[in-house]
Design an enzyme around this catalytic site. Structure first.
Site, PDB file in Angstrom:
ATOM      1  N   SER A   8       0.846  -1.192   0.000  1.00  0.00           N
ATOM      2  CA  SER A   8       0.000   0.000   0.000  1.00  0.00           C
ATOM      3  C   SER A   8       0.881   1.242   0.000  1.00  0.00           C
ATOM      4  CB  SER A   8      -0.885   0.013   1.250  1.00  0.00           C
ATOM      5  OG  SER A   8      -1.263   1.345   1.539  1.00  0.00           O
ATOM      6  N   HIS A  33      -1.137  -1.308  -4.416  1.00  0.00           N
ATOM      7  CA  HIS A  33      -2.418  -0.928  -3.804  1.00  0.00           C
ATOM      8  C   HIS A  33      -2.414   0.590  -3.605  1.00  0.00           C
ATOM      9  CE1 HIS A  33      -5.982  -1.675  -1.250  1.00  0.00           C
ATOM     10  NE2 HIS A  33      -5.466  -0.794  -0.398  1.00  0.00           N
ATOM     11  N   ASP A  35      -4.261   3.743  -2.324  1.00  0.00           N
ATOM     12  CA  ASP A  35      -5.305   4.151  -1.371  1.00  0.00           C
ATOM     13  C   ASP A  35      -5.778   5.574  -1.642  1.00  0.00           C
ATOM     14  OD1 ASP A  35      -5.808   1.995   0.525  1.00  0.00           O
ATOM     15  OD2 ASP A  35      -3.694   2.208   1.053  1.00  0.00           O
ATOM     16  N   MET A  37      -8.282   8.610  -0.497  1.00  0.00           N
ATOM     17  CA  MET A  37      -9.101   9.146   0.602  1.00  0.00           C
ATOM     18  C   MET A  37      -9.490  10.581   0.266  1.00  0.00           C
ATOM     19  SD  MET A  37      -7.011   7.746   3.887  1.00  0.00           S
ATOM     20  CE  MET A  37      -6.345   6.076   3.940  1.00  0.00           C
ATOM     21  N   HIS A  66      -8.136   1.542  -4.116  1.00  0.00           N
ATOM     22  CA  HIS A  66      -9.071   1.328  -3.005  1.00  0.00           C
ATOM     23  C   HIS A  66      -9.701   2.680  -2.678  1.00  0.00           C
ATOM     24  CE1 HIS A  66      -9.423   0.268   1.583  1.00  0.00           C
ATOM     25  NE2 HIS A  66     -10.602   0.408   1.005  1.00  0.00           N
ATOM     26  N   MET A  68     -11.661   5.006  -0.729  1.00  0.00           N
ATOM     27  CA  MET A  68     -12.293   5.307   0.562  1.00  0.00           C
ATOM     28  C   MET A  68     -12.864   6.709   0.445  1.00  0.00           C
ATOM     29  SD  MET A  68      -9.263   3.610   2.825  1.00  0.00           S
ATOM     30  CE  MET A  68      -8.117   3.802   1.475  1.00  0.00           C
ATOM     31  N   MET A 137     -11.687  -5.339   5.206  1.00  0.00           N
ATOM     32  CA  MET A 137     -10.898  -4.352   5.950  1.00  0.00           C
ATOM     33  C   MET A 137     -10.681  -4.894   7.367  1.00  0.00           C
ATOM     34  SD  MET A 137      -9.930  -1.883   4.111  1.00  0.00           S
ATOM     35  CE  MET A 137      -9.266  -0.835   5.411  1.00  0.00           C
ATOM     36  N   ASP A 175      -6.746  -6.099   4.191  1.00  0.00           N
ATOM     37  CA  ASP A 175      -6.050  -4.808   4.267  1.00  0.00           C
ATOM     38  C   ASP A 175      -6.163  -4.247   5.680  1.00  0.00           C
ATOM     39  OD1 ASP A 175      -5.022  -2.264   3.779  1.00  0.00           O
ATOM     40  OD2 ASP A 175      -6.644  -1.641   2.442  1.00  0.00           O
TER      41      ASP A 175
HETATM   42  C1  DX5 Z   1      -6.167   1.878   5.538  1.00  0.00           C
HETATM   43  C2  DX5 Z   1      -5.726   1.616   4.125  1.00  0.00           C
HETATM   44  C3  DX5 Z   1      -4.661   0.581   4.060  1.00  0.00           C
HETATM   45  C4  DX5 Z   1      -3.419   0.984   4.812  1.00  0.00           C
HETATM   46  C5  DX5 Z   1      -2.905  -0.222   5.480  1.00  0.00           C
HETATM   47  O1  DX5 Z   1      -7.158   2.812   5.564  1.00  0.00           O
HETATM   48  O2  DX5 Z   1      -6.792   1.164   3.328  1.00  0.00           O
HETATM   49  O3  DX5 Z   1      -4.371   0.179   2.736  1.00  0.00           O
HETATM   50  O4  DX5 Z   1      -2.413   1.510   4.000  1.00  0.00           O
HETATM   51  O5  DX5 Z   1      -1.827   0.148   6.263  1.00  0.00           O
HETATM   52  P1  DX5 Z   1      -1.121  -0.833   7.249  1.00  0.00           P
HETATM   53  O6  DX5 Z   1      -0.625  -1.987   6.425  1.00  0.00           O
HETATM   54  O7  DX5 Z   1      -0.049  -0.028   7.821  1.00  0.00           O
HETATM   55  O8  DX5 Z   1      -2.157  -1.284   8.261  1.00  0.00           O
HETATM   56 ZN    ZN Z   2      -6.308   0.119   1.342  1.00  0.00          ZN
END
Ligand code: DX5
Ligand code: ZN
Length: 216
Positions: A8, A33, A35, A37, A66, A68, A137, A175
């Site tokens: 990620s 991956h 992320d 947000m 991903h 979010m 998750m 994840d």
């Molecule tokens: C969390 C993200 C993850 C995050 C995981 O909101 O969706 O992808 O990067 O991080 P670690 O592996 O540090 O828990």
């Molecule tokens: Zn993620």
């Protein structure tokens, strides 16, 4: 079947993403991956389709975004155009999940659904055949470096059973809080793709972890 590892980028050096992608690729990463947000679905804001498009020419790895974010339906075309291979939306952000999944697939991108820790996997009952990926998750989304929530193990097993009994090819991604200690049980429960952020980018021996996880 060996498990795939998807570092990620959330814990990578955002000033140097191109090099970070190259680094995990050289160390055996299977996927990237990405992320996303938006400051609405979760408080943090990260990156969007523009950054994905700039990264795309620098790696041949499969990239999953991903999302979010609220109103994910407004971003599908942009991520497809950016060259993202698979778009995962949060069930909780999708008012019309069936329609959204079909929209993603209509752009020739694979479709995934993420379940927050409190969301039951039975929410997927009528959309299983549309899913290229289900993402369990194992932390509440928003930040990296949180502890794995062990109550998610039965949810992972349940999803693995659904995929098997329905004879689907759906990937089962996990994840949040994935590291050397938590990964064996996650793989045993049936995960096929492990996402790890802080354990890969923010730990001294993080790059070696990629191949260790693949051997589980
Ligand atoms: C969390 C993200 C993850 C995050 C995981 O909101 O969706 O992808 O990067 O991080 P670690 O592996 O540090 O828990
Ligand atoms: Zn993620």
């Amino acid at each position: 079947m060996t498990v795939k590892v998807a570092p990620s980028l959330l814990s990578a050096d955002f000033g140097n993403l191109r090099e970070e992608v190259k680094r995990v690729e050289e160390h055996g990463a299977d996927w990237i991956h990405f992320d996303v947000m938006d400051g609405s679905f979760v408080p943090a804001i990260t990156v969007g389709p523009v950054v994905a498009a700039w990264l795309r020419p620098h790696t041949n790895l499969f990239m999953d975004a991903h999302l979010m974010i609220s109103e994910p339906e407004n971003q599908v075309e942009l991520f497809a155009k950016a060259g993202i291979d698979l778009i995962t939306v949060q069930t909780e952000a999708a008012v019309h999940l069936d329609r959204l999944l079909r929209k993603i697939k209509s752009t020739n991108v694979m479709a995934g659904v993420a379940l927050n820790p409190a969301t039951p996997a039975t929410a997927l009952e009528y959309v299983w055949p549309l899913l290229d990926l289900v993402l369990v998750m194992s932390v509440n989304p928003g930040v990296g470096g949180q502890a794995f929530i062990p109550e998610m193990l039965p949810k992972i097993s349940y999803c693995a059973e659904q995929i098997k009994s329905r004879k689907l090819k759906t990937e089962l991604q996990v994840d949040g809080g994935v590291n050397r200690e938590t990964a064996p049980a996650i793989v045993k429960a049936g995960a096929t793709v492990l996402v790890a952020g802080s354990a890969i980018f923010a730990a001294p021996d993080g790059m070696a972890l990629i191949n260790e996880l693949k051997r589980l």
